[in-house]
Scaffold this motif. Sequence first.
Motif, short mmCIF file in Angstrom:
data_model
loop_
_atom_site.label_atom_id
_atom_site.label_comp_id
_atom_site.label_asym_id
_atom_site.label_seq_id
_atom_site.Cartn_x
_atom_site.Cartn_y
_atom_site.Cartn_z
N CYS A 298 0.81 -1.16 -0.03
CA CYS A 298 -0.21 0.08 -0.08
C CYS A 298 0.89 1.20 0.04
CB CYS A 298 -0.98 -0.16 1.43
SG CYS A 298 -2.29 -1.27 1.01
N ALA A 299 1.89 1.28 0.84
CA ALA A 299 2.86 2.27 1.03
C ALA A 299 3.42 2.66 -0.39
CB ALA A 299 3.66 2.36 2.28
N GLY A 300 3.88 1.69 -0.79
CA GLY A 300 4.64 2.07 -2.12
C GLY A 300 3.82 2.32 -3.36
N CYS A 301 2.59 1.47 -3.38
CA CYS A 301 1.73 2.10 -4.46
C CYS A 301 1.24 3.53 -4.38
CB CYS A 301 0.56 1.23 -4.54
SG CYS A 301 -0.78 1.50 -5.64
N CYS A 302 1.05 4.17 -3.10
CA CYS A 302 0.64 5.33 -2.82
C CYS A 302 1.76 6.25 -3.18
CB CYS A 302 0.34 5.47 -1.15
SG CYS A 302 -0.44 7.03 -0.85
N LEU A 303 3.01 6.04 -2.78
CA LEU A 303 4.08 6.59 -3.28
C LEU A 303 4.24 6.83 -4.57
CD1 LEU A 303 6.82 7.99 -2.55
CD2 LEU A 303 8.03 5.87 -2.77
N GLY A 304 4.18 5.85 -5.67
CA GLY A 304 4.16 5.83 -7.03
C GLY A 304 3.01 6.50 -7.75
N LYS A 305 1.89 6.44 -7.17
CA LYS A 305 0.59 6.86 -7.85
C LYS A 305 0.58 8.30 -8.29
CE LYS A 305 -4.44 6.35 -6.70
NZ LYS A 305 -4.71 5.47 -7.99
N PRO A 306 0.97 9.23 -7.69
CA PRO A 306 0.91 10.57 -8.32
C PRO A 306 1.64 10.84 -9.57
CG PRO A 306 1.35 10.72 -6.07
CD PRO A 306 1.67 9.35 -6.37
N VAL A 307 2.60 9.89 -9.74
CA VAL A 307 3.69 10.21 -11.05
C VAL A 307 3.58 8.99 -11.83
CG1 VAL A 307 5.12 11.71 -9.66
CG2 VAL A 307 5.63 9.37 -9.67
N LEU B 150 -1.73 17.19 -9.33
CA LEU B 150 -0.85 17.10 -8.09
C LEU B 150 -1.33 17.84 -6.83
CD1 LEU B 150 2.60 16.76 -9.86
CD2 LEU B 150 1.19 15.06 -8.90
N ALA B 151 -2.01 19.01 -7.12
CA ALA B 151 -2.28 19.96 -6.18
C ALA B 151 -3.19 19.40 -5.16
CB ALA B 151 -2.74 21.48 -6.62
N ASN B 152 -4.21 18.71 -5.71
CA ASN B 152 -5.18 17.86 -4.84
C ASN B 152 -4.94 16.49 -4.80
OD1 ASN B 152 -6.58 20.64 -4.51
ND2 ASN B 152 -6.89 20.29 -6.65
N HIS B 153 -3.98 15.92 -4.83
CA HIS B 153 -3.79 14.31 -5.01
C HIS B 153 -3.85 14.05 -3.45
CE1 HIS B 153 -2.86 10.38 -6.35
NE2 HIS B 153 -2.72 10.87 -7.49
N GLY C 205 12.77 5.19 -10.59
CA GLY C 205 13.11 4.68 -11.72
C GLY C 205 12.31 5.03 -12.93
N GLY C 206 10.98 5.23 -12.59
CA GLY C 206 9.96 5.84 -13.69
C GLY C 206 9.26 4.34 -14.27
N TRP C 207 8.75 4.92 -15.31
CA TRP C 207 7.60 4.20 -16.01
C TRP C 207 6.49 3.77 -15.25
CZ3 TRP C 207 12.58 1.11 -17.08
CH2 TRP C 207 13.33 1.66 -18.55
N ASP C 208 6.01 2.49 -14.81
CA ASP C 208 4.82 2.29 -14.17
C ASP C 208 5.24 2.23 -12.59
OD1 ASP C 208 2.14 1.69 -13.70
OD2 ASP C 208 2.24 0.10 -14.90
N THR C 209 5.16 3.63 -12.19
CA THR C 209 5.70 3.78 -10.69
C THR C 209 4.72 3.38 -9.72
OG1 THR C 209 4.63 5.96 -11.10
CG2 THR C 209 6.88 6.01 -11.54
N ASP C 210 3.45 3.41 -9.81
CA ASP C 210 2.84 2.78 -8.75
C ASP C 210 3.00 1.43 -8.55
OD1 ASP C 210 1.32 2.60 -11.16
OD2 ASP C 210 -0.66 2.78 -10.10
#
Length: 437
Positions: free
Chosen positions: A102-111, A149-152, A371-376
């Motif tokens: 959950c934490a890793g997904c949440c981290l990558g979700k905005p980008v 991103l302002a409201n994510h 590292g980018g690409w499918d970050t979430d």
Amino acid sequence: MADREYWENLINGELVQRREEGCNVTAVEQKFDEADKEDVAGLEAIFAELEALPVKEDFPYVEPSTLEEIRAERPEGPRRMLKQFTEAELRDKILGAWLGRCAGCCLGKPVEGWHKERIEKYLKLAGEYPLNDYFPVIVPIPEGYPQHLANHDCMQGRVRYMARDDDTDYTIMGLYILEANGLDFTTENVADAWLNRLPYHLVYTAERIAYRNLVNGIKSPQSASYHNQCREWIGAQIRADAWGYVTPGWPEMGAEFGFRDAAVSHVKNGIYGEMFISAMLSAAFATDDIEEIIKIGLSEIPERTRLNEAMRNTVEWSKRYRTWQEAWDKINEHYGHYHPVHTINNAAVVLLGLLYGEKDFGKTVGISVMGGWDTDCNGATAGSIIGAILGADALPSEWVEPLNDRIMSYVIGFNDSKISDLANRTLAIAKKVLERR
């Protein structure tokens, strides 16, 4: 009847897919380039010709899609590990895996979908490179960056729960499938669960195509391949986690569960991605040696495949290069041509996080997202594995406390669940699996 746009998109995607699978598409591609795009019947004939292409004789890989053939091509591995678990230890590791995912997904979700350079530039503008927390909000949002991103609700200071995401929906789906059908669940059970529990418009790429095929009466394994140019993309790999959680120390069974799930929507390296991650997670309950975990994961998929080769190369580059950025350059050089949501390039980024993360949760998920690409997806998978290794009690509070033990989901019957409840239900199934080990 499918129209011109449908066939053009399908053929363009299939040209890429067949080339990657080792076919010579030159003649068919030329025929398509010269074709009358208003002639739908002609486009359909071109697609049929593309589907029928043989793999070139000099293609160096052997990439089957049935469990029997996959097992015949895999290298030696432990299959079952001898680790014994107390119930408290197992609960801690399962909860750690859920929270880490959950934490890793949440981290990558905005980008999600951002390239490495774009992520780095944003973080440097915020003065927070490298990542050591959830993504910061820059006020105002810099020009050229999305205003959402302002409201994510996954940005730093705004996380109140695990927001709904397909990466975590599928982990919940795995739990549901096991609870509803037992340990002997089938690929058909997986398909039925999708149709009964998942909204069509909230599944994507290969899953949406397979879902459409199922609705139209096309069953597995054809549901995975019929008009599915996304059949080796990351969708199966992100569905791996529940199978690893319930098979602690039994990577062969974790991989088999992963196969049963993957076969509804994927083939070849798409299937291997799910089996690889499932087996890694199984192993992560029994050892904290990162390279050993990777080796065990690779022992459950065919050796002479593009995914296996890419993962072995990534491990080798991690030994050769001091920084993850240098190793990423090699990954990009060799695998950056794949689609941003392909299995192979994203699995390599997950390994970067694990190999350079020094068993530190924040570093591991941070690298996997930077590292980018499918970050979430990558943050979720890396977080899941390191979470299983460390256990919930060892996870840093700054990553897990903002989640407030809550997860949102579009899986029917599971919205706003307690993460700890899902972990306890997972534990109950894992105990049944261990009785069979």
